[in-house]
Write a protein that holds these residues in place. Sequence first.
Motif, PDB file in Angstrom:
ATOM      1  N   THR A  32      -6.865  -0.088  -1.538  1.00 48.21           N
ATOM      2  CA  THR A  32      -7.765   1.369  -1.060  1.00 48.21           C
ATOM      3  C   THR A  32      -7.264   1.387   0.659  1.00 48.21           C
ATOM      4  O   THR A  32      -7.734   2.365   1.282  1.00 48.21           O
ATOM      5  CB  THR A  32      -8.500   2.341  -0.525  1.00 48.21           C
ATOM      6  OG1 THR A  32      -9.913   1.583  -1.196  1.00 48.21           O
ATOM      7  CG2 THR A  32      -8.267   2.591  -2.954  1.00 48.21           C
ATOM      8  N   ASP A  54      -2.047   5.626  -7.706  1.00 52.37           N
ATOM      9  CA  ASP A  54      -3.346   6.026  -7.636  1.00 52.37           C
ATOM     10  C   ASP A  54      -4.623   5.111  -7.248  1.00 52.37           C
ATOM     11  O   ASP A  54      -5.710   5.572  -6.787  1.00 52.37           O
ATOM     12  CB  ASP A  54      -3.429   6.508  -9.431  1.00 52.37           C
ATOM     13  CG  ASP A  54      -4.430   7.015  -9.525  1.00 52.37           C
ATOM     14  OD1 ASP A  54      -5.099   8.014  -8.910  1.00 52.37           O
ATOM     15  OD2 ASP A  54      -5.152   6.550 -11.301  1.00 52.37           O
ATOM     16  N   MET A  57      -5.229   5.292  -4.161  1.00 49.66           N
ATOM     17  CA  MET A  57      -5.779   7.213  -3.765  1.00 49.66           C
ATOM     18  C   MET A  57      -7.179   6.876  -3.898  1.00 49.66           C
ATOM     19  O   MET A  57      -6.731   7.277  -4.876  1.00 49.66           O
ATOM     20  CB  MET A  57      -4.726   8.287  -4.037  1.00 49.66           C
ATOM     21  CG  MET A  57      -3.249   7.055  -3.008  1.00 49.66           C
ATOM     22  SD  MET A  57      -1.521   8.586  -3.547  1.00 49.66           S
ATOM     23  CE  MET A  57      -1.616   8.406  -5.576  1.00 49.66           C
ATOM     24  N   GLN A  58      -7.946   7.372  -3.206  1.00 44.85           N
ATOM     25  CA  GLN A  58      -9.236   8.336  -3.322  1.00 44.85           C
ATOM     26  C   GLN A  58      -9.524   9.747  -2.815  1.00 44.85           C
ATOM     27  O   GLN A  58      -9.973  10.379  -3.715  1.00 44.85           O
ATOM     28  CB  GLN A  58     -10.436   7.238  -3.062  1.00 44.85           C
ATOM     29  CG  GLN A  58     -10.273   5.903  -3.498  1.00 44.85           C
ATOM     30  CD  GLN A  58     -11.607   5.035  -3.299  1.00 44.85           C
ATOM     31  OE1 GLN A  58     -12.010   5.274  -1.817  1.00 44.85           O
ATOM     32  NE2 GLN A  58     -12.283   3.654  -3.349  1.00 44.85           N
ATOM     33  N   SER A  59      -8.777  10.138  -2.190  1.00 43.71           N
ATOM     34  CA  SER A  59      -9.349  11.092  -1.370  1.00 43.71           C
ATOM     35  C   SER A  59      -8.176  11.398  -0.305  1.00 43.71           C
ATOM     36  O   SER A  59      -7.524  10.638  -0.224  1.00 43.71           O
ATOM     37  CB  SER A  59     -10.459  11.331  -0.300  1.00 43.71           C
ATOM     38  OG  SER A  59     -10.613  10.456   0.856  1.00 43.71           O
ATOM     39  N   GLN A  60      -7.847  12.671   0.492  1.00 42.35           N
ATOM     40  CA  GLN A  60      -6.668  12.439   1.615  1.00 42.35           C
ATOM     41  C   GLN A  60      -7.590  11.766   2.441  1.00 42.35           C
ATOM     42  O   GLN A  60      -6.568  11.434   3.740  1.00 42.35           O
ATOM     43  CB  GLN A  60      -7.356  14.652   1.957  1.00 42.35           C
ATOM     44  CG  GLN A  60      -6.276  15.292   0.616  1.00 42.35           C
ATOM     45  CD  GLN A  60      -6.018  16.592   0.603  1.00 42.35           C
ATOM     46  OE1 GLN A  60      -6.757  17.352   2.274  1.00 42.35           O
ATOM     47  NE2 GLN A  60      -5.592  17.374  -0.214  1.00 42.35           N
ATOM     48  N   GLU A  61      -8.316  12.502   3.219  1.00 45.39           N
ATOM     49  CA  GLU A  61      -8.722  11.587   4.083  1.00 45.39           C
ATOM     50  C   GLU A  61      -8.232   9.957   4.394  1.00 45.39           C
ATOM     51  O   GLU A  61      -8.233   9.614   5.178  1.00 45.39           O
ATOM     52  CB  GLU A  61     -10.258  11.476   4.393  1.00 45.39           C
ATOM     53  CG  GLU A  61     -10.935  10.716   6.105  1.00 45.39           C
ATOM     54  CD  GLU A  61     -10.100  11.396   6.870  1.00 45.39           C
ATOM     55  OE1 GLU A  61      -9.164  10.879   7.965  1.00 45.39           O
ATOM     56  OE2 GLU A  61      -9.505  13.167   6.993  1.00 45.39           O
ATOM     57  N   GLN A  62      -8.943   8.704   3.168  1.00 42.28           N
ATOM     58  CA  GLN A  62      -8.775   7.708   3.136  1.00 42.28           C
ATOM     59  C   GLN A  62      -7.071   7.330   2.584  1.00 42.28           C
ATOM     60  O   GLN A  62      -6.913   6.230   3.274  1.00 42.28           O
ATOM     61  CB  GLN A  62      -9.299   7.186   1.666  1.00 42.28           C
ATOM     62  CG  GLN A  62      -9.280   6.218   1.183  1.00 42.28           C
ATOM     63  CD  GLN A  62      -7.936   5.484  -0.013  1.00 42.28           C
ATOM     64  OE1 GLN A  62      -7.469   6.255  -0.584  1.00 42.28           O
ATOM     65  NE2 GLN A  62      -7.112   4.632   0.449  1.00 42.28           N
ATOM     66  N   VAL A  63      -6.923   8.593   2.235  1.00 38.65           N
ATOM     67  CA  VAL A  63      -5.171   8.075   1.892  1.00 38.65           C
ATOM     68  C   VAL A  63      -4.443   8.567   3.731  1.00 38.65           C
ATOM     69  O   VAL A  63      -3.786   7.432   4.447  1.00 38.65           O
ATOM     70  CB  VAL A  63      -3.870   9.136   0.966  1.00 38.65           C
ATOM     71  CG1 VAL A  63      -2.388   9.214   1.319  1.00 38.65           C
ATOM     72  CG2 VAL A  63      -4.734   8.093   0.066  1.00 38.65           C
ATOM     73  N   LYS A  64      -4.872   9.319   4.071  1.00 34.37           N
ATOM     74  CA  LYS A  64      -4.134   9.620   5.728  1.00 34.37           C
ATOM     75  C   LYS A  64      -4.529   8.227   6.522  1.00 34.37           C
ATOM     76  O   LYS A  64      -4.029   7.581   7.547  1.00 34.37           O
ATOM     77  CB  LYS A  64      -5.303  11.071   6.041  1.00 34.37           C
ATOM     78  CG  LYS A  64      -4.706  11.158   7.947  1.00 34.37           C
ATOM     79  CD  LYS A  64      -5.339  12.378   7.891  1.00 34.37           C
ATOM     80  CE  LYS A  64      -5.090  12.317   9.978  1.00 34.37           C
ATOM     81  NZ  LYS A  64      -5.416  13.697  10.237  1.00 34.37           N
TER      82      LYS A  64
END
Length: 84
Positions: A32, A54, A57-64
């Motif tokens: 991640t 998948d 990706m853990q959360s929207q903020e982490q993906v950003k």
Amino acid sequence: MPICLSMNVYKRSSMSDEEKVGQMMMIGIQGTTVTDDTRYMLNQYKAGNIILFDRNMQSQEQVKELTTDLQKENSAKVPLFIAV
């Protein structure tokens, strides 16, 4: 010719053959966050495309944060194309 298209043509014309081949490659990454392995693939193989699964990706903020960090690590003349 639209400005964005003419800029891309200019950028492509200034790329090495290695960079052009890298623009056709899509790689997957582990984890991640940006790892040394990810940095190696971006810099050694000049990969221009990344696919996130998948597992990345853990959360929207982490993906950003991950996509921002990936773009920062990219040494190519054009931004990474990141697919999900």
